[in-house]
Structures are given as C-alpha cells and as structure tokens.
Design a protein around this motif. Sequence first.
Motif, PDB file in Angstrom:
ATOM      1  N   ILE A  44       0.845  -1.199   0.000  1.00 29.69           N
ATOM      2  CA  ILE A  44       0.000   0.000   0.000  1.00 29.69           C
ATOM      3  C   ILE A  44       0.877   1.245   0.000  1.00 29.69           C
ATOM      4  O   ILE A  44       0.688   2.148  -0.824  1.00 29.69           O
ATOM      5  CB  ILE A  44      -0.950   0.002   1.202  1.00 29.69           C
ATOM      6  CG1 ILE A  44      -1.948  -1.162   1.104  1.00 29.69           C
ATOM      7  CG2 ILE A  44      -1.712   1.336   1.275  1.00 29.69           C
ATOM      8  CD1 ILE A  44      -2.839  -1.322   2.325  1.00 29.69           C
ATOM      9  N   GLY A  45       1.830   1.285   0.921  1.00 32.21           N
ATOM     10  CA  GLY A  45       2.815   2.354   0.938  1.00 32.21           C
ATOM     11  C   GLY A  45       2.242   3.757   0.867  1.00 32.21           C
ATOM     12  O   GLY A  45       2.850   4.649   0.261  1.00 32.21           O
ATOM     13  N   GLY A  46       1.079   3.971   1.442  1.00 31.22           N
ATOM     14  CA  GLY A  46       0.479   5.302   1.419  1.00 31.22           C
ATOM     15  C   GLY A  46      -0.225   5.645   0.121  1.00 31.22           C
ATOM     16  O   GLY A  46      -0.705   6.776  -0.054  1.00 31.22           O
ATOM     17  N   ASP A  47      -0.296   4.706  -0.802  1.00 34.80           N
ATOM     18  CA  ASP A  47      -0.941   4.937  -2.104  1.00 34.80           C
ATOM     19  C   ASP A  47      -2.462   4.837  -1.942  1.00 34.80           C
ATOM     20  O   ASP A  47      -2.996   3.763  -1.692  1.00 34.80           O
ATOM     21  CB  ASP A  47      -0.444   3.904  -3.118  1.00 34.80           C
ATOM     22  CG  ASP A  47      -0.867   4.221  -4.546  1.00 34.80           C
ATOM     23  OD1 ASP A  47      -2.070   4.452  -4.751  1.00 34.80           O
ATOM     24  OD2 ASP A  47      -0.007   4.215  -5.447  1.00 34.80           O
ATOM     25  N   LYS A  48      -3.154   5.941  -2.099  1.00 33.24           N
ATOM     26  CA  LYS A  48      -4.602   5.979  -1.900  1.00 33.24           C
ATOM     27  C   LYS A  48      -5.352   5.161  -2.945  1.00 33.24           C
ATOM     28  O   LYS A  48      -6.424   4.602  -2.656  1.00 33.24           O
ATOM     29  CB  LYS A  48      -5.104   7.425  -1.922  1.00 33.24           C
ATOM     30  CG  LYS A  48      -4.617   8.257  -0.741  1.00 33.24           C
ATOM     31  CD  LYS A  48      -5.086   7.651   0.584  1.00 33.24           C
ATOM     32  CE  LYS A  48      -4.631   8.477   1.773  1.00 33.24           C
ATOM     33  NZ  LYS A  48      -5.040   7.847   3.063  1.00 33.24           N
ATOM     34  N   GLU A  49      -4.814   5.058  -4.149  1.00 30.25           N
ATOM     35  CA  GLU A  49      -5.483   4.274  -5.187  1.00 30.25           C
ATOM     36  C   GLU A  49      -5.469   2.790  -4.826  1.00 30.25           C
ATOM     37  O   GLU A  49      -6.472   2.085  -4.983  1.00 30.25           O
ATOM     38  CB  GLU A  49      -4.818   4.497  -6.546  1.00 30.25           C
ATOM     39  CG  GLU A  49      -5.570   3.822  -7.694  1.00 30.25           C
ATOM     40  CD  GLU A  49      -4.984   4.138  -9.059  1.00 30.25           C
ATOM     41  OE1 GLU A  49      -5.550   3.647 -10.059  1.00 30.25           O
ATOM     42  OE2 GLU A  49      -3.964   4.851  -9.132  1.00 30.25           O
ATOM     43  N   ILE A  50      -4.327   2.312  -4.323  1.00 30.77           N
ATOM     44  CA  ILE A  50      -4.240   0.917  -3.890  1.00 30.77           C
ATOM     45  C   ILE A  50      -5.153   0.685  -2.695  1.00 30.77           C
ATOM     46  O   ILE A  50      -5.844  -0.332  -2.595  1.00 30.77           O
ATOM     47  CB  ILE A  50      -2.782   0.535  -3.545  1.00 30.77           C
ATOM     48  CG1 ILE A  50      -1.906   0.575  -4.807  1.00 30.77           C
ATOM     49  CG2 ILE A  50      -2.720  -0.854  -2.898  1.00 30.77           C
ATOM     50  CD1 ILE A  50      -0.445   0.292  -4.559  1.00 30.77           C
ATOM     51  N   LYS A  98       1.487  -2.068  -8.004  1.00 30.67           N
ATOM     52  CA  LYS A  98       1.054  -0.688  -8.253  1.00 30.67           C
ATOM     53  C   LYS A  98       0.639  -0.525  -9.723  1.00 30.67           C
ATOM     54  O   LYS A  98      -0.407   0.070 -10.025  1.00 30.67           O
ATOM     55  CB  LYS A  98       2.171   0.292  -7.906  1.00 30.67           C
ATOM     56  CG  LYS A  98       1.810   1.758  -8.127  1.00 30.67           C
ATOM     57  CD  LYS A  98       2.947   2.672  -7.697  1.00 30.67           C
ATOM     58  CE  LYS A  98       2.638   4.124  -8.012  1.00 30.67           C
ATOM     59  NZ  LYS A  98       1.451   4.616  -7.292  1.00 30.67           N
ATOM     60  N   LYS A  99       1.430  -1.066 -10.621  1.00 32.88           N
ATOM     61  CA  LYS A  99       1.104  -1.002 -12.051  1.00 32.88           C
ATOM     62  C   LYS A  99      -0.194  -1.761 -12.346  1.00 32.88           C
ATOM     63  O   LYS A  99      -1.014  -1.319 -13.142  1.00 32.88           O
ATOM     64  CB  LYS A  99       2.245  -1.586 -12.881  1.00 32.88           C
ATOM     65  CG  LYS A  99       3.507  -0.743 -12.901  1.00 32.88           C
ATOM     66  CD  LYS A  99       4.598  -1.426 -13.729  1.00 32.88           C
ATOM     67  CE  LYS A  99       5.876  -0.599 -13.757  1.00 32.88           C
ATOM     68  NZ  LYS A  99       6.955  -1.277 -14.530  1.00 32.88           N
ATOM     69  N   PHE A 100      -0.341  -2.908 -11.688  1.00 28.86           N
ATOM     70  CA  PHE A 100      -1.545  -3.721 -11.884  1.00 28.86           C
ATOM     71  C   PHE A 100      -2.799  -2.947 -11.482  1.00 28.86           C
ATOM     72  O   PHE A 100      -3.795  -2.933 -12.212  1.00 28.86           O
ATOM     73  CB  PHE A 100      -1.414  -5.006 -11.059  1.00 28.86           C
ATOM     74  CG  PHE A 100      -2.688  -5.779 -10.879  1.00 28.86           C
ATOM     75  CD1 PHE A 100      -3.277  -6.445 -11.948  1.00 28.86           C
ATOM     76  CD2 PHE A 100      -3.320  -5.830  -9.637  1.00 28.86           C
ATOM     77  CE1 PHE A 100      -4.461  -7.162 -11.777  1.00 28.86           C
ATOM     78  CE2 PHE A 100      -4.493  -6.542  -9.460  1.00 28.86           C
ATOM     79  CZ  PHE A 100      -5.069  -7.206 -10.543  1.00 28.86           C
ATOM     80  N   VAL A 101      -2.739  -2.276 -10.338  1.00 33.02           N
ATOM     81  CA  VAL A 101      -3.885  -1.506  -9.865  1.00 33.02           C
ATOM     82  C   VAL A 101      -4.170  -0.335 -10.804  1.00 33.02           C
ATOM     83  O   VAL A 101      -5.325  -0.054 -11.145  1.00 33.02           O
ATOM     84  CB  VAL A 101      -3.650  -0.999  -8.422  1.00 33.02           C
ATOM     85  CG1 VAL A 101      -4.750  -0.035  -7.992  1.00 33.02           C
ATOM     86  CG2 VAL A 101      -3.588  -2.179  -7.464  1.00 33.02           C
ATOM     87  N   GLU A 102      -3.131   0.345 -11.246  1.00 30.37           N
ATOM     88  CA  GLU A 102      -3.310   1.477 -12.159  1.00 30.37           C
ATOM     89  C   GLU A 102      -3.925   1.035 -13.479  1.00 30.37           C
ATOM     90  O   GLU A 102      -4.738   1.747 -14.087  1.00 30.37           O
ATOM     91  CB  GLU A 102      -1.962   2.162 -12.416  1.00 30.37           C
ATOM     92  CG  GLU A 102      -1.422   2.923 -11.218  1.00 30.37           C
ATOM     93  CD  GLU A 102      -0.056   3.547 -11.491  1.00 30.37           C
ATOM     94  OE1 GLU A 102       0.540   3.209 -12.551  1.00 30.37           O
ATOM     95  OE2 GLU A 102       0.415   4.350 -10.662  1.00 30.37           O
TER      96      GLU A 102
END
Length: 356
Positions: free
Chosen positions: A260-266, A302-306
Amino acid sequence: MATINEQINIESHTIKWVIDSMRATRLTVDNSFQRNYVWLEKHQIKLIETILMGFPIPEIYLWQKETDAKTGDMKLSIIDGQQRLGAILDFINDEFALTSTSLDEENIKKEYTGKKFSELTDEFRNAIWEFKLSIRFVNKTIERSDVVTMFLRLNSTNMTLNPQELRNAEFEGAFIKAAAEISENPFWESHSIFNVQDLRRMNDIQFISSILMFFRLGIGEDTTQANFNKVYDLYNKEYQEKIDDQKLFYLIVAETEKIIGGDKEIERFLKKKTHLYSLFLVIYYFIKKQGGVQQKQIEQYKKFVEAYNDNEKLIAHFKDLKTQSEINEYKKLSSTGTQGKTNRMRRNDILKDILE
C-alpha cells in the motif's frame, strides 16, 4: 424431567426496571451471543415510535447467571433483545432524536418529532418509563449449550442475523477468538477496510476466518458457509496452530502495508474484499518462497492496480498481450462468482504471474 420451556418464567417489567438494571450492571450483554450492536439509528427510532404509539414489542430473553452474595441481586445476561434494549438505553441517554425522516407519515406532526428524550414532555417520558416489556427469564440451571440452541432457533427464521453472527453464538472457542483478536489489529481501521455496517454484521470476522481457513485447508476448499461451520467446529475446542497462524497473518498484514505504501489508489482498490483476499494469498506465496515481497512485487502491484480500470495504462505498463489478457480475465473473475474454488485459484495464479 422438565422441558426447557418449563424452566422459563415470563414476567412483565417496566422500561424503568430494565434501564436501572443495565445501569447497575445487573443486566449485561453477552457478546458470545451477539458481538456487535447491529441496529442503525432509523431502526432505533422505529422502536421508540412503536413504544410511544403504545404497541407491544417482541419479547426479551434474559439468562439468570448468578446471585451477588453481597447485594442479593441476580446477575442477568441478554440472550435475545440486545438491539431493542440498546436502542431504548441510547434514546434515554439522549444519543439520538426522533427525526421525521424515520417516523411514519401519520406521526410526523406529533409533539415528539425531532425531539431527544430530555426534550419530550413529561407525558411522553413517563409513557416510556412505564412501558411494560414482556421478559422471559431463563433459569440459571439450564446448560449453556441449551441456551445457545434456543438462541439459534429464535433467530433461524429471522433475517436480522447473518450466518457469521449465528456462528458467533454457536462457537465460543479457539478459532473465533483467534479471528476476533486479529480483528483488533490497527491495519483494518487505518485503511478503512471495513465500514460501520461490515463491523456491525461481523463481516470482518468472516473475512479473517476465510484467511485462517485457507491456512488450515488450503486454497482448494470452497469458502461456503458449510465449510466455515466445519472449520469453526473442528478448531472450536483445540486450535494448536493458533499462535503460528496469527503470526503468519500479522506478517501478511505487514507485507500488505509495504505494498500500500500510502498509495490511496491501492487503498481504495483493496476495499473490495475480493482484491484483498487475492493479495493476501499471493503474499502468503511470496512469504513461503522468498520470505516476503520484494521491490519488484511492490512496483508490479502498483502497475496492476493502475491498469485495472485504465486501458491506456494497461497497454503502457504491460506490453505483453498475454499479461493484458490475464488482467482482463482477472477483472471478469472479480465480478462474478468470486467465492468459487476455481475462480479463486485462477485469480491467484494470474496475480502470481503478474508479480513474479
């Protein structure tokens, strides 16, 4: 031998008697029957409206536990009626008002509309205090197993309790305690994984149980209610792997935090439990294979989620047509029949291919 029904006394008591008993802790909620407060405010308002209209409400079941040797007071436990009594106590404590949007149309112009308890006229407050509740007192000599059976039968034809809530009443052993302890981990709240309604309906406990069930039975078992019941029964009295399973669960949570690392999209992506379940299982795979996730896996996820809902990013991040096809397949698998064994296994395989 007397039947269970013959060992239950029916009495009529005022709301004043019940509230006094709750405030003096003579009457308490047994969380092994119902863990969370389920009703929303609109349900609470409907109950108070019913009382003010002078209509009866369903019976309350109380279990006589023991007598306080110092005071002589009988300790009572709520078997059935937690929501009703909780709503009454909350209203008397001024925790909500009788908003017009939740009242029947015929009552919107009544003097109590929009009022909290302290704002009511003496007439309406007294109507609540003096309202008679029908209470069934279950004798303390009745075994807990019989009390549980009675609770389950009371709710078996009632849609107010879901299968997980019923399991919470039936099983009070090691497996559900392990899941409940994990549910207290700050991970769930910090990422808003479960909403208020999820928590009220014990969906967090069921999700955690599904991961623990995977630890014990593997991915090849369907996450059906029958299988949940089987595992709860199998590990109810003895769960020797409990500590190891909890450590593994917390390790998976820690690795998920890295991703997750603080990534709101994830974070938003993982609010869908299908995605969170799939990620937990693939992290389990990488823990067993290499001790945890590496930077490559973090970047790939991260790429997968994007790319999941953006076709341009899908093409930009994943040049290989096979991977693009697999992500589209994963999307289909995540929208239909998510609990099936074949579906879950295929999602797991796809995610492993993408992250490796």
